[in-house]
Motif scaffolding. Structure first.
Motif, PDB file in Angstrom:
ATOM      1  N   ALA A 165       0.825  -1.229   0.000  1.00 63.43           N
ATOM      2  CA  ALA A 165       0.000   0.000   0.000  1.00 63.43           C
ATOM      3  C   ALA A 165       0.853   1.270   0.000  1.00 63.43           C
ATOM      4  O   ALA A 165       0.562   2.196  -0.768  1.00 63.43           O
ATOM      5  CB  ALA A 165      -0.961  -0.021   1.179  1.00 63.43           C
ATOM      6  N   PRO A 166       1.940   1.345   0.816  1.00 61.80           N
ATOM      7  CA  PRO A 166       2.727   2.589   0.786  1.00 61.80           C
ATOM      8  C   PRO A 166       3.302   2.862  -0.604  1.00 61.80           C
ATOM      9  O   PRO A 166       3.404   4.019  -1.028  1.00 61.80           O
ATOM     10  CB  PRO A 166       3.845   2.327   1.808  1.00 61.80           C
ATOM     11  CG  PRO A 166       3.280   1.296   2.731  1.00 61.80           C
ATOM     12  CD  PRO A 166       2.393   0.442   1.880  1.00 61.80           C
ATOM     13  N   LEU A 167       3.644   1.797  -1.342  1.00 57.64           N
ATOM     14  CA  LEU A 167       4.165   1.969  -2.703  1.00 57.64           C
ATOM     15  C   LEU A 167       3.068   2.493  -3.634  1.00 57.64           C
ATOM     16  O   LEU A 167       3.286   3.389  -4.448  1.00 57.64           O
ATOM     17  CB  LEU A 167       4.599   0.610  -3.247  1.00 57.64           C
ATOM     18  CG  LEU A 167       6.058   0.202  -3.144  1.00 57.64           C
ATOM     19  CD1 LEU A 167       6.230  -1.214  -3.659  1.00 57.64           C
ATOM     20  CD2 LEU A 167       6.945   1.154  -3.908  1.00 57.64           C
ATOM     21  N   LEU A 168       1.885   1.918  -3.477  1.00 53.69           N
ATOM     22  CA  LEU A 168       0.798   2.295  -4.385  1.00 53.69           C
ATOM     23  C   LEU A 168       0.274   3.704  -4.098  1.00 53.69           C
ATOM     24  O   LEU A 168      -0.386   4.312  -4.954  1.00 53.69           O
ATOM     25  CB  LEU A 168      -0.324   1.257  -4.311  1.00 53.69           C
ATOM     26  CG  LEU A 168       0.129  -0.114  -4.847  1.00 53.69           C
ATOM     27  CD1 LEU A 168      -0.947  -1.153  -4.687  1.00 53.69           C
ATOM     28  CD2 LEU A 168       0.544  -0.022  -6.322  1.00 53.69           C
ATOM     29  N   ALA A 169       0.653   4.211  -2.903  1.00 54.37           N
ATOM     30  CA  ALA A 169       0.271   5.599  -2.594  1.00 54.37           C
ATOM     31  C   ALA A 169       0.948   6.555  -3.564  1.00 54.37           C
ATOM     32  O   ALA A 169       0.556   7.729  -3.679  1.00 54.37           O
ATOM     33  CB  ALA A 169       0.646   5.932  -1.155  1.00 54.37           C
ATOM     34  N   ALA A 170       1.950   6.078  -4.313  1.00 55.51           N
ATOM     35  CA  ALA A 170       2.625   6.920  -5.310  1.00 55.51           C
ATOM     36  C   ALA A 170       1.645   7.409  -6.382  1.00 55.51           C
ATOM     37  O   ALA A 170       1.920   8.394  -7.067  1.00 55.51           O
ATOM     38  CB  ALA A 170       3.758   6.130  -5.963  1.00 55.51           C
ATOM     39  N   TRP A 171       0.480   6.740  -6.514  1.00 55.25           N
ATOM     40  CA  TRP A 171      -0.510   7.160  -7.516  1.00 55.25           C
ATOM     41  C   TRP A 171      -1.210   8.464  -7.144  1.00 55.25           C
ATOM     42  O   TRP A 171      -1.810   9.135  -7.989  1.00 55.25           O
ATOM     43  CB  TRP A 171      -1.557   6.057  -7.738  1.00 55.25           C
ATOM     44  CG  TRP A 171      -1.054   5.038  -8.703  1.00 55.25           C
ATOM     45  CD1 TRP A 171      -0.510   3.825  -8.405  1.00 55.25           C
ATOM     46  CD2 TRP A 171      -1.000   5.155 -10.129  1.00 55.25           C
ATOM     47  NE1 TRP A 171      -0.119   3.170  -9.539  1.00 55.25           N
ATOM     48  CE2 TRP A 171      -0.416   3.973 -10.624  1.00 55.25           C
ATOM     49  CE3 TRP A 171      -1.384   6.142 -11.036  1.00 55.25           C
ATOM     50  CZ2 TRP A 171      -0.203   3.751 -11.977  1.00 55.25           C
ATOM     51  CZ3 TRP A 171      -1.175   5.914 -12.392  1.00 55.25           C
ATOM     52  CH2 TRP A 171      -0.591   4.730 -12.836  1.00 55.25           C
ATOM     53  N   ILE A 172      -1.135   8.818  -5.858  1.00 55.94           N
ATOM     54  CA  ILE A 172      -1.829  10.039  -5.418  1.00 55.94           C
ATOM     55  C   ILE A 172      -1.234  11.263  -6.124  1.00 55.94           C
ATOM     56  O   ILE A 172      -1.960  12.155  -6.585  1.00 55.94           O
ATOM     57  CB  ILE A 172      -1.725  10.185  -3.876  1.00 55.94           C
ATOM     58  CG1 ILE A 172      -2.492   9.035  -3.215  1.00 55.94           C
ATOM     59  CG2 ILE A 172      -2.276  11.534  -3.404  1.00 55.94           C
ATOM     60  CD1 ILE A 172      -2.320   8.945  -1.722  1.00 55.94           C
ATOM     61  N   ALA A 173       0.123  11.299  -6.232  1.00 51.87           N
ATOM     62  CA  ALA A 173       0.786  12.494  -6.784  1.00 51.87           C
ATOM     63  C   ALA A 173       0.366  12.775  -8.231  1.00 51.87           C
ATOM     64  O   ALA A 173      -0.069  13.901  -8.532  1.00 51.87           O
ATOM     65  CB  ALA A 173       2.295  12.354  -6.651  1.00 51.87           C
ATOM     66  N   PRO A 174       0.439  11.809  -9.188  1.00 50.07           N
ATOM     67  CA  PRO A 174       0.042  12.149 -10.551  1.00 50.07           C
ATOM     68  C   PRO A 174      -1.427  12.547 -10.666  1.00 50.07           C
ATOM     69  O   PRO A 174      -1.768  13.462 -11.425  1.00 50.07           O
ATOM     70  CB  PRO A 174       0.323  10.867 -11.352  1.00 50.07           C
ATOM     71  CG  PRO A 174       0.502   9.783 -10.363  1.00 50.07           C
ATOM     72  CD  PRO A 174       0.958  10.426  -9.092  1.00 50.07           C
TER      73      PRO A 174
END
Ligand code: UDP
Ligand code: MG
Length: 334
Positions: free
Chosen positions: A231-240
């Protein structure tokens, strides 16, 4: 151990020790008294985690005197988790108990853990009802516990402590999914094994002091954060998503108002959006690799057969405390 039916199962106790010379002999004699009372087929696997005091000598003497004490010596101090995992991998028992080597986990509580096994219980976890530690440590471990509940996804009352008992099947399956740094117990829980929590006594450290510094606890937290969920990795989708939305809003407003500055802002937001999109895309691939690695091959675990485990019954040579009723069985994954 008196067993009601079938061949007596083998019982192992795993103890990691680091500079525990002052209490080591007492630890071994009390543990062996308890085990000998329960079963003729036991072993005590003591992992010396690179001690610099008299621990290695005392252990060598103890294992010569009693071959049921298996002495594993690590080349240097690798830390409690590594020593514990080493012992778990070395243990040969059908049931394996893990405990600390500083007498904070009284060996007399082992029968209580073993008595909690039932057909629907794969592992038993000692629940520390009363704890002896400094305030910062208490809150630090609350934080670890909260994180573990969140990321492992199971509502256990106590993820900490090492006073646990595992069935052999649990150890084998967890080993498949294990990689260096992953906390073994939390991993077994994450894999879906059925846990029963049993209140056990927790005593004051009699000599020396805890080996856990604030730094060590922080490292443990980081380890947990990256061990159970991408989940912490997939939080990277928030920025784009945010950048591209901001870019769209800025371009509409720039077109409406004819503002060059807003066009510049929109271009910057799109640029950042594209860069963070590339990062998020990469993170998704890494998360995918993570998932493959995290579950171990083949990526699922079969439920152990629902056999009633043999009950461990004391021969009565040792006085035992009555078992408490307020046990807690953790629900499975929600
Ligand atoms: N331990 C170990 N290696 C280490 C630190 C600790 O094997 O680097 C052992 C230690 O000897 C004890 C157990 O792990 O048997 C728990 O350690 P400690 O008492 O410091 O932890 P706490 O009780 O404070 O959680
Ligand atoms: Mg301790």
């Amino acid at each position: 151990m008196t067993v009601r039916s079938g061949a007596p199962p083998r019982l192992s106790v795993v103890i990691p020790v680091y500079n525990e010379a002052p209490t080591l002999n007492e630890l071994l004699s009390r543990t062996i008294a308890v085990l000998a009372d329960l079963t003729p087929d036991y072993e005590v696997v003591v992992v010396d985690d690179g001690s610099e005091d008299a621990t290695p000598d005392l252990l060598a003497k103890a294992s010569t005197h009693n071959p049921r004490i298996r002495n594993v010596r690590l080349t240097r101090n690798f830390g409690q988790n590594a020593a514990l995992n080493c012992g778990l991998f070395e243990a040969t028992g059908d049931f394996v108990v893990t405990m600390d080597g500083d007498l904070q986990n009284p060996p007399e509580e082992i029968p209580k853990l073993l008595a909690a096994f039932a057909a629907d219980v794969d592992l038993v976890s000692g629940l520390r009802t009363q704890r002896y530690e400094q305030v910062w440590r208490y809150w630090g471990s609350r934080a670890v516990h909260w994180l573990a509940r969140l990321l492992v996804g199971r509502q256990l009352q106590d993820y900490g402590g090492q006073f646990k008992a595992y069935r052999r099947e649990v150890i084998e399956a967890t080993r498949q999914a294990w990689s260096p740094g992953k906390p073994f117990f939390a991993l077994a829980v994450w894999l879906g094994f059925r846990v029963r929590e049993v209140p056990v006594r927790h005593e004051k450290r009699r000599s020396g002091k805890t080996r856990y510094s604030l730094w060590a606890l922080t490292r443990l937290n980081l380890e947990i954060m990256t061990s159970f969920s991408p989940a912490p990795l997939l939080a990277a989708w928030i920025a784009p998503v945010l950048c591209l939305a901001a870019g769209c809003a800025a371009s509409v407003t720039a077109w409406w108002r004819g503002s060059a500055l807003l066009w510049l802002g929109a271009a910057m937001a799109y640029g950042l959006g594209l860069v963070s999109l590339a990062v998020a895309w990469l993170a998704s691939y890494i998360a995918r690799l993570y998932r493959i690695a995290a579950g171990g091959a083949p990526g699922w675990v079969e439920m152990p057969a629902r056999v009633t485990p043999p009950r461990f019954v004391s021969t009565g040579r040792l006085a035992r405390e009555p078992a408490t009723d307020d046990e807690h069985v953790a629900p499975t994954h929600s």
